[in-house]
Motif scaffolding. Structure first.
Motif, mmCIF file in Angstrom:
data_model
loop_
_atom_site.group_PDB
_atom_site.id
_atom_site.type_symbol
_atom_site.label_atom_id
_atom_site.label_comp_id
_atom_site.label_asym_id
_atom_site.label_seq_id
_atom_site.Cartn_x
_atom_site.Cartn_y
_atom_site.Cartn_z
ATOM 1 N N GLY A 281 1.202 -1.590 -0.229
ATOM 2 C CA GLY A 281 0.433 -0.043 -0.382
ATOM 3 C C GLY A 281 0.961 1.439 0.084
ATOM 4 O O GLY A 281 1.356 1.517 0.493
ATOM 5 N N ALA A 282 0.837 1.797 -0.450
ATOM 6 C CA ALA A 282 1.612 3.008 -1.006
ATOM 7 C C ALA A 282 0.964 4.308 -1.226
ATOM 8 O O ALA A 282 0.398 4.246 -2.838
ATOM 9 C CB ALA A 282 2.277 3.216 -2.080
ATOM 10 N N LEU A 283 0.767 5.133 -0.278
ATOM 11 C CA LEU A 283 0.478 6.128 -0.745
ATOM 12 C C LEU A 283 0.587 8.195 -0.802
ATOM 13 O O LEU A 283 1.850 7.920 -0.431
ATOM 14 C CB LEU A 283 -0.686 6.357 0.455
ATOM 15 N N ASP A 284 0.631 8.875 -1.834
ATOM 16 C CA ASP A 284 0.780 9.737 -2.312
ATOM 17 C C ASP A 284 0.742 11.131 -0.649
ATOM 18 O O ASP A 284 1.858 11.252 -0.381
ATOM 19 C CB ASP A 284 0.001 10.994 -2.875
ATOM 20 N N SER A 285 -0.405 10.792 0.188
ATOM 21 C CA SER A 285 -0.127 11.381 1.221
ATOM 22 C C SER A 285 0.904 10.958 2.447
ATOM 23 O O SER A 285 1.864 11.404 3.830
ATOM 24 C CB SER A 285 -1.533 11.254 1.645
ATOM 25 N N LEU A 286 1.554 9.844 2.082
ATOM 26 C CA LEU A 286 2.870 9.092 3.246
ATOM 27 C C LEU A 286 3.707 9.074 2.928
ATOM 28 O O LEU A 286 5.021 8.892 2.724
ATOM 29 C CB LEU A 286 2.522 8.077 3.263
ATOM 30 N N THR A 287 3.926 9.673 1.599
ATOM 31 C CA THR A 287 5.247 10.029 0.437
ATOM 32 C C THR A 287 6.181 11.543 0.547
ATOM 33 O O THR A 287 5.274 12.324 0.887
ATOM 34 C CB THR A 287 5.034 9.850 -0.880
ATOM 35 N N PRO A 288 7.164 11.322 0.518
ATOM 36 C CA PRO A 288 8.207 12.502 0.905
ATOM 37 C C PRO A 288 7.877 13.652 -0.428
ATOM 38 O O PRO A 288 7.876 13.054 -1.666
ATOM 39 C CB PRO A 288 9.515 12.622 0.783
ATOM 40 N N SER A 289 7.941 14.156 0.109
ATOM 41 C CA SER A 289 7.911 15.876 -0.916
ATOM 42 C C SER A 289 9.070 15.730 -1.643
ATOM 43 O O SER A 289 10.557 15.605 -1.427
ATOM 44 C CB SER A 289 7.810 17.048 -0.305
ATOM 45 N N VAL B 200 4.544 17.232 -4.256
ATOM 46 C CA VAL B 200 4.940 17.854 -3.072
ATOM 47 C C VAL B 200 3.776 17.335 -2.442
ATOM 48 O O VAL B 200 2.545 17.742 -2.746
ATOM 49 C CB VAL B 200 4.127 19.808 -3.535
ATOM 50 N N ARG B 201 4.173 17.184 -0.748
ATOM 51 C CA ARG B 201 3.147 16.649 0.537
ATOM 52 C C ARG B 201 2.874 17.861 0.876
ATOM 53 O O ARG B 201 3.439 18.131 1.437
ATOM 54 C CB ARG B 201 3.397 15.301 0.770
ATOM 55 N N SER B 202 1.164 18.143 0.975
ATOM 56 C CA SER B 202 1.275 19.964 2.561
ATOM 57 C C SER B 202 1.403 18.667 4.029
ATOM 58 O O SER B 202 1.385 17.901 3.755
ATOM 59 C CB SER B 202 -0.361 20.118 1.860
ATOM 60 N N ALA B 203 1.324 19.425 4.798
ATOM 61 C CA ALA B 203 1.022 19.320 6.152
ATOM 62 C C ALA B 203 -0.093 18.637 6.574
ATOM 63 O O ALA B 203 -0.756 18.006 7.784
ATOM 64 C CB ALA B 203 1.529 20.631 6.728
ATOM 65 N N GLY B 204 -0.809 18.658 5.899
ATOM 66 C CA GLY B 204 -2.434 18.695 5.993
ATOM 67 C C GLY B 204 -2.626 17.752 6.155
ATOM 68 O O GLY B 204 -2.529 16.464 6.429
ATOM 69 N N ALA B 205 -1.964 17.096 4.471
ATOM 70 C CA ALA B 205 -1.801 15.898 3.954
ATOM 71 C C ALA B 205 -1.106 14.513 4.981
ATOM 72 O O ALA B 205 -1.653 13.334 5.111
ATOM 73 C CB ALA B 205 -1.571 15.365 2.771
ATOM 74 N N ARG B 206 -0.155 15.766 5.194
ATOM 75 C CA ARG B 206 1.264 14.501 6.278
ATOM 76 C C ARG B 206 -0.341 14.424 7.213
ATOM 77 O O ARG B 206 0.395 12.909 7.627
ATOM 78 C CB ARG B 206 2.099 15.147 6.451
ATOM 79 N N LEU B 207 -0.532 15.045 8.324
ATOM 80 C CA LEU B 207 -1.412 14.756 9.869
ATOM 81 C C LEU B 207 -2.288 13.874 9.201
ATOM 82 O O LEU B 207 -2.708 13.036 9.913
ATOM 83 C CB LEU B 207 -1.168 16.340 10.111
ATOM 84 N N GLY B 208 -2.621 14.240 8.021
ATOM 85 C CA GLY B 208 -4.434 13.529 7.761
ATOM 86 C C GLY B 208 -4.281 11.781 8.035
ATOM 87 O O GLY B 208 -5.002 11.066 7.472
ATOM 88 N N LEU C 44 -1.037 0.926 9.034
ATOM 89 C CA LEU C 44 -0.701 0.214 7.976
ATOM 90 C C LEU C 44 0.049 0.018 6.323
ATOM 91 O O LEU C 44 -0.041 -1.378 6.285
ATOM 92 C CB LEU C 44 -2.850 -0.565 7.374
ATOM 93 N N VAL C 45 0.306 0.955 5.941
ATOM 94 C CA VAL C 45 0.731 1.580 4.666
ATOM 95 C C VAL C 45 1.641 2.563 4.874
ATOM 96 O O VAL C 45 2.010 2.557 5.516
ATOM 97 C CB VAL C 45 -0.424 1.904 4.041
ATOM 98 N N GLN C 46 2.393 2.672 3.748
ATOM 99 C CA GLN C 46 3.271 3.321 3.403
ATOM 100 C C GLN C 46 3.379 4.586 2.200
ATOM 101 O O GLN C 46 2.751 4.093 1.163
ATOM 102 C CB GLN C 46 4.832 3.355 3.014
ATOM 103 N N GLY C 47 4.810 5.403 2.294
ATOM 104 C CA GLY C 47 4.762 6.351 1.106
ATOM 105 C C GLY C 47 5.570 5.196 -0.750
ATOM 106 O O GLY C 47 5.425 4.334 -0.081
ATOM 107 N N LYS C 48 5.349 6.185 -1.043
ATOM 108 C CA LYS C 48 6.083 5.692 -3.064
ATOM 109 C C LYS C 48 6.900 5.594 -2.283
ATOM 110 O O LYS C 48 8.188 4.515 -3.829
ATOM 111 C CB LYS C 48 5.227 6.090 -3.704
ATOM 112 N N HIS C 49 7.727 5.800 -1.848
ATOM 113 C CA HIS C 49 9.081 5.936 -1.436
ATOM 114 C C HIS C 49 9.655 4.361 -0.921
ATOM 115 O O HIS C 49 10.733 4.035 -1.766
ATOM 116 C CB HIS C 49 10.239 6.909 -0.252
#
Length: 316
Positions: free
Chosen positions: A215-223, A229-237, A244-249
């Motif tokens: 599971g690879a989500l944009d919201s868990l992916t470093p900018s 570009v990951r916003s602070a809101g997306a990171r917190l949300g 359970l999942v992780q970022g695309k990196h």
């Protein structure tokens, strides 16, 4: 097949050197493909981004060069939805051998209507599976020229619950976008497993490995501005989802290991360690439905008919 416990330790943050190697990453300008390319660039290898959009490829290369000192990265134009454009890809690489190709590029549609490629194939099946199937044929002479080249096919955890309809591979009947996407990724994974089986049968030196990112989500992916570009809101949300999942990196880690680790063998399936959804890469049992050789053979024959090529044979 080697078990996960039999392979040596692996550090996703300390990759082995690969100076002199050449790797092609399809769809290397965004998403998981970008992070595969960025991580491979840190090994000293030459990394080629296959992209249908030259402007986006330039942005991705600039981002990689800004983060990886001395990165050897360049791009070639690659449109997997246009089979007639693929013969020129191998020539445009301008190399005598190719040490690995990562079949990562893909199309994911969320809603109808059903769309088609220039060749009249359902867009996701035609791009994700048939495009990579045909590209492998054109790259095989370069792959065969390398001592131990690898074809790394990036599947999807979404394919685990899907099954192919061999009488309707192109989703003509009852088209549903998410189901068609899952099936296109499943077709890719069948291809990766069957390719290795056929290469072994003819004594080929190229190995084929299948991976999935979990599971690879944009919201868990470093900018990586402006690539991502990951916003602070997306990171917190997204913080709860990180359990359970992780970022695309991190989703890139199985593919990177499949390219670099000499302990990885053809025919294996690699994915994240924790429930197949997150964590460092491990070798996992090939999914039961992927071991069905009769389905793989029928898909292979259909793919040969639709593309006019056979990737298990080297063009003469």
């Amino acid at each position: 097949m080697s078990s996960a416990s039999s392979v040596p330790s692996w550090n996703v943050h300390r990759l082995p050197r690969a100076d002199g190697s050449v790797f092609l990453v399809t769809g290397g300008n965004a998403g998981i493909g970008y992070f595969v390319a960025e991580q491979l660039s840190a090994t000293g290898a030459t990394v080629v981004l296959g992209s249908r959009n030259p402007a986006k490829a330039e942005v991705a290369m600039a981002s990689i060069r800004a983060r990886v000192a001395g990165a050897r990265v360049r791009a070639v134009r690659l449109d997997l939805a246009d089979l007639s454009s693929l013969p020129s890809v191998a020539e445009s690489l301008g190399v005598e051998r190719l040490d690995a190709v990562v079949h990562n590029a893909g199309v994911a549609l969320d809603d109808p209507p059903r769309e088609e490629t220039r060749d009249g194939h359902e867009l996701m099946f035609g791009t994700n599976h048939l495009g990579h199937f045909a590209l492998t044929w054109w790259l095989m002479p370069l792959l065969s020229a390398a001592p131990e080249a690898r074809v790394v096919t990036v599947g999807s955890f979404a394919a685990k619950s899907e099954r192919l309809d061999l009488d309707d591979l192109q989703s003509v009947q009852g088209y549903e976008a998410k189901r068609s996407y899952g099936r296109s990724k499943l077709a890719q994974m069948y291809f990766g497993v069957e390719l290795d089986r056929r290469l072994r049968a003819v004594g080929g030196t190229v190995a084929s490995v299948v991976v999935h990112p979990g599971g690879a989500l944009d919201s868990l992916t470093p900018s990586r501005p402006p690539v991502h570009v990951r916003s602070a809101g997306a990171r917190l949300g997204a913080a709860p989802a990180a359990l359970l999942v992780q970022g695309k990196h991190a989703g890139a880690w199985p593919a990177v290991r499949a390219v670099l680790d000499p302990a990885v063998c053809g025919g294996q399936l690699w994915g994240p360690r924790v429930f197949g959804l997150r964590g460092e890469p491990r070798c996992e049992p090939v999914w039961d439905h992927l071991t069905d050789a009769s389905v793989a053979a029928r898909l292979w024959d259909a793919s040969c008919d639709l593309t006019g090529v056979d990737p298990a044979a080297v063009p003469g």
